[in-house]
Design a protein around this motif. Structure first.
Motif, PDB file in Angstrom:
ATOM      1  N   ASP A  19       0.752  -1.197  -0.112  1.00  0.00           N
ATOM      2  CA  ASP A  19       0.100   0.157  -0.082  1.00  0.00           C
ATOM      3  C   ASP A  19       0.645   1.257   0.037  1.00  0.00           C
ATOM      4  OD1 ASP A  19       0.886  -0.029   2.445  1.00  0.00           O
ATOM      5  OD2 ASP A  19      -0.969   0.202   3.514  1.00  0.00           O
ATOM      6  N   GLY A  20       2.052   1.402  -0.332  1.00  0.00           N
ATOM      7  CA  GLY A  20       2.926   2.358  -0.115  1.00  0.00           C
ATOM      8  C   GLY A  20       4.385   2.072  -0.832  1.00  0.00           C
ATOM      9  N   ILE A  21       5.097   2.931  -1.120  1.00  0.00           N
ATOM     10  CA  ILE A  21       6.465   2.798  -1.719  1.00  0.00           C
ATOM     11  C   ILE A  21       7.598   1.977  -0.758  1.00  0.00           C
ATOM     12  CG2 ILE A  21       7.260   5.040  -1.211  1.00  0.00           C
ATOM     13  CD1 ILE A  21       8.403   5.028  -4.147  1.00  0.00           C
ATOM     14  N   GLU A  22       7.335   2.438   0.373  1.00  0.00           N
ATOM     15  CA  GLU A  22       8.599   1.662   1.192  1.00  0.00           C
ATOM     16  C   GLU A  22       8.155   0.477   1.518  1.00  0.00           C
ATOM     17  OE1 GLU A  22      11.453   2.939   1.652  1.00  0.00           O
ATOM     18  OE2 GLU A  22      11.070   4.918   0.645  1.00  0.00           O
ATOM     19  N   ILE A  23       8.950  -0.629   1.319  1.00  0.00           N
ATOM     20  CA  ILE A  23       8.811  -1.952   1.451  1.00  0.00           C
ATOM     21  C   ILE A  23       8.548  -2.486   2.721  1.00  0.00           C
ATOM     22  CG2 ILE A  23       9.403  -4.336   1.126  1.00  0.00           C
ATOM     23  CD1 ILE A  23      10.954  -2.991  -1.558  1.00  0.00           C
ATOM     24  N   ASP A  24       9.477  -2.139   3.985  1.00  0.00           N
ATOM     25  CA  ASP A  24       9.310  -2.467   5.188  1.00  0.00           C
ATOM     26  C   ASP A  24       8.282  -1.739   5.948  1.00  0.00           C
ATOM     27  OD1 ASP A  24      11.425  -4.321   5.037  1.00  0.00           O
ATOM     28  OD2 ASP A  24      13.062  -2.489   5.044  1.00  0.00           O
ATOM     29  N   ASP A  25       7.911  -0.364   5.564  1.00  0.00           N
ATOM     30  CA  ASP A  25       6.831   0.193   6.369  1.00  0.00           C
ATOM     31  C   ASP A  25       5.480   0.214   5.732  1.00  0.00           C
ATOM     32  OD1 ASP A  25       9.037   1.060   7.735  1.00  0.00           O
ATOM     33  OD2 ASP A  25       9.292   2.841   6.807  1.00  0.00           O
ATOM     34  N   CYS A  26       5.333  -0.710   4.803  1.00  0.00           N
ATOM     35  CA  CYS A  26       3.955  -0.780   4.011  1.00  0.00           C
ATOM     36  C   CYS A  26       3.422  -2.231   4.190  1.00  0.00           C
ATOM     37  CB  CYS A  26       4.062  -0.258   2.726  1.00  0.00           C
ATOM     38  SG  CYS A  26       4.600   1.416   2.664  1.00  0.00           S
ATOM     39  N   THR A  27       1.949  -2.228   4.200  1.00  0.00           N
ATOM     40  CA  THR A  27       1.438  -3.469   4.557  1.00  0.00           C
ATOM     41  C   THR A  27       1.333  -4.086   3.048  1.00  0.00           C
ATOM     42  OG1 THR A  27       0.039  -2.392   6.177  1.00  0.00           O
ATOM     43  CG2 THR A  27      -0.780  -4.454   5.054  1.00  0.00           C
ATOM     44  N   ARG A  41       0.728   4.124 -13.644  1.00  0.00           N
ATOM     45  CA  ARG A  41       0.599   5.435 -13.910  1.00  0.00           C
ATOM     46  C   ARG A  41       1.720   6.266 -13.134  1.00  0.00           C
ATOM     47  NH1 ARG A  41      -3.456   6.168 -17.420  1.00  0.00           N
ATOM     48  NH2 ARG A  41      -4.869   4.640 -17.555  1.00  0.00           N
ATOM     49  N   ASP A  42       2.265   5.647 -12.298  1.00  0.00           N
ATOM     50  CA  ASP A  42       3.332   6.407 -11.751  1.00  0.00           C
ATOM     51  C   ASP A  42       4.619   5.394 -11.169  1.00  0.00           C
ATOM     52  OD1 ASP A  42       4.868   8.490 -10.393  1.00  0.00           O
ATOM     53  OD2 ASP A  42       3.493   8.446  -8.578  1.00  0.00           O
ATOM     54  N   ARG A  43       5.789   5.974 -10.744  1.00  0.00           N
ATOM     55  CA  ARG A  43       7.234   5.050 -10.730  1.00  0.00           C
ATOM     56  C   ARG A  43       7.836   6.140  -9.763  1.00  0.00           C
ATOM     57  NH1 ARG A  43      11.202   3.810 -15.478  1.00  0.00           N
ATOM     58  NH2 ARG A  43      11.726   5.736 -15.832  1.00  0.00           N
ATOM     59  N   CYS A  44       8.520   5.572  -8.824  1.00  0.00           N
ATOM     60  CA  CYS A  44       9.500   6.265  -7.901  1.00  0.00           C
ATOM     61  C   CYS A  44      10.392   5.016  -7.473  1.00  0.00           C
ATOM     62  CB  CYS A  44       8.481   6.662  -6.859  1.00  0.00           C
ATOM     63  SG  CYS A  44       9.241   7.875  -5.796  1.00  0.00           S
ATOM     64  N   VAL A  45      11.721   5.813  -6.936  1.00  0.00           N
ATOM     65  CA  VAL A  45      12.658   4.861  -6.315  1.00  0.00           C
ATOM     66  C   VAL A  45      12.711   5.095  -4.920  1.00  0.00           C
ATOM     67  CG1 VAL A  45      15.181   4.488  -6.074  1.00  0.00           C
ATOM     68  CG2 VAL A  45      14.196   5.149  -8.357  1.00  0.00           C
ATOM     69  N   ASN A  46      12.407   4.138  -4.183  1.00  0.00           N
ATOM     70  CA  ASN A  46      12.391   3.957  -2.728  1.00  0.00           C
ATOM     71  C   ASN A  46      13.669   4.367  -1.919  1.00  0.00           C
ATOM     72  OD1 ASN A  46      13.448   1.697  -2.287  1.00  0.00           O
ATOM     73  ND2 ASN A  46      11.562   0.566  -1.958  1.00  0.00           N
ATOM     74  N   SER A  47      13.756   4.147  -0.629  1.00  0.00           N
ATOM     75  CA  SER A  47      14.746   4.675   0.123  1.00  0.00           C
ATOM     76  C   SER A  47      15.800   3.544  -0.038  1.00  0.00           C
ATOM     77  CB  SER A  47      14.532   4.923   1.605  1.00  0.00           C
ATOM     78  OG  SER A  47      13.793   3.671   2.369  1.00  0.00           O
ATOM     79  N   TYR A  53       6.676   0.724  -9.009  1.00  0.00           N
ATOM     80  CA  TYR A  53       5.387   1.074  -9.912  1.00  0.00           C
ATOM     81  C   TYR A  53       4.067   1.254  -8.911  1.00  0.00           C
ATOM     82  CZ  TYR A  53       8.675   0.455 -13.575  1.00  0.00           C
ATOM     83  OH  TYR A  53       9.607   0.569 -14.649  1.00  0.00           O
ATOM     84  N   CYS A  54       3.396   2.101  -9.333  1.00  0.00           N
ATOM     85  CA  CYS A  54       2.025   2.295  -8.805  1.00  0.00           C
ATOM     86  C   CYS A  54       0.989   1.786  -9.411  1.00  0.00           C
ATOM     87  CB  CYS A  54       1.843   3.778  -8.183  1.00  0.00           C
ATOM     88  SG  CYS A  54       0.129   3.889  -7.295  1.00  0.00           S
ATOM     89  N   THR A  55       0.418   0.831  -9.446  1.00  0.00           N
ATOM     90  CA  THR A  55      -0.612   0.181 -10.093  1.00  0.00           C
ATOM     91  C   THR A  55      -2.022   0.416  -9.453  1.00  0.00           C
ATOM     92  OG1 THR A  55      -0.684  -2.071  -8.930  1.00  0.00           O
ATOM     93  CG2 THR A  55       0.815  -1.761 -10.461  1.00  0.00           C
ATOM     94  N   GLN A  56      -3.104   0.196 -10.040  1.00  0.00           N
ATOM     95  CA  GLN A  56      -4.345   0.113  -9.250  1.00  0.00           C
ATOM     96  C   GLN A  56      -4.600  -0.588  -8.069  1.00  0.00           C
ATOM     97  OE1 GLN A  56      -7.218  -0.599 -12.502  1.00  0.00           O
ATOM     98  NE2 GLN A  56      -7.706   1.501 -12.681  1.00  0.00           N
ATOM     99  N   ARG A  57      -3.565  -1.665  -8.031  1.00  0.00           N
ATOM    100  CA  ARG A  57      -3.872  -2.514  -6.794  1.00  0.00           C
ATOM    101  C   ARG A  57      -2.593  -2.320  -5.691  1.00  0.00           C
ATOM    102  NH1 ARG A  57      -4.278  -8.172  -9.737  1.00  0.00           N
ATOM    103  NH2 ARG A  57      -3.914  -8.939  -7.426  1.00  0.00           N
ATOM    104  N   GLY A  58      -1.897  -1.367  -5.979  1.00  0.00           N
ATOM    105  CA  GLY A  58      -0.781  -0.971  -5.122  1.00  0.00           C
ATOM    106  C   GLY A  58       0.547  -0.835  -5.654  1.00  0.00           C
ATOM    107  N   TRP A  59       1.703  -0.760  -4.944  1.00  0.00           N
ATOM    108  CA  TRP A  59       2.917  -0.502  -5.223  1.00  0.00           C
ATOM    109  C   TRP A  59       3.580  -1.918  -5.423  1.00  0.00           C
ATOM    110  CZ3 TRP A  59       5.333   4.168  -6.457  1.00  0.00           C
ATOM    111  CH2 TRP A  59       4.598   5.176  -6.169  1.00  0.00           C
ATOM    112  N   VAL A  60       4.512  -2.061  -6.773  1.00  0.00           N
ATOM    113  CA  VAL A  60       5.139  -3.162  -7.055  1.00  0.00           C
ATOM    114  C   VAL A  60       6.569  -2.910  -7.490  1.00  0.00           C
ATOM    115  CG1 VAL A  60       5.146  -5.052  -8.693  1.00  0.00           C
ATOM    116  CG2 VAL A  60       2.948  -4.223  -8.044  1.00  0.00           C
TER     117      VAL A  60
END
Length: 103
Positions: A19-27, A41-47, A53-60
């Motif tokens: 449910d978010g970009i950070e792997i350890d802090d997100c569910t 529709r979006d992408r970002c580099v995490n810490s 990548y942000c999909t309709q179902r969440g971040w991958v």
């Protein structure tokens, strides 16, 4: 113009969707199966330095963490979303092309 990424899950174990970009802090909110195609529709580099990548179902993640950085998802195509039209861009097998520009 906004890019839209079409991704294919290539990891045998599939991909965890969070449910978010950070792997350890997100569910974890689900999984995607190997071979599944999703749009982002979006992408970002995490810490951790992982492209997400942000999909309709969440971040991958594009690849796994760790030394081996095994691929999880690959970009199949990128298109540009304008007001009412979609402009496709070819993705070379050897190089990713984003918005018509080489990496």
């Amino acid at each position: 113009l906004r890019p839209k990424y079409r991704l294919r899950i290539v990891c045998q174990e599939g991909a965890v969707v969070r449910d978010g970009i950070e792997i350890d802090d997100c569910t974890s909110v689900g999984t995607l199966e190997m071979g599944e195609i999703v749009e982002a529709r979006d992408r970002c580099v995490n810490s951790s330095g992982i492209l997400r990548y942000c999909t309709q179902r969440g971040w991958v993640s594009e690849q796994a963490r760790g030394q081996r950085r095994e691929p999880i998802a690959e970009v199949v195509s990128v298109s540009t979303m304008g007001d009412s039209e979609e402009i496709p861009h070819k993705v070379d097998e050897d190089k990713r092309v984003e918005l018509g520009m080489d990496d």
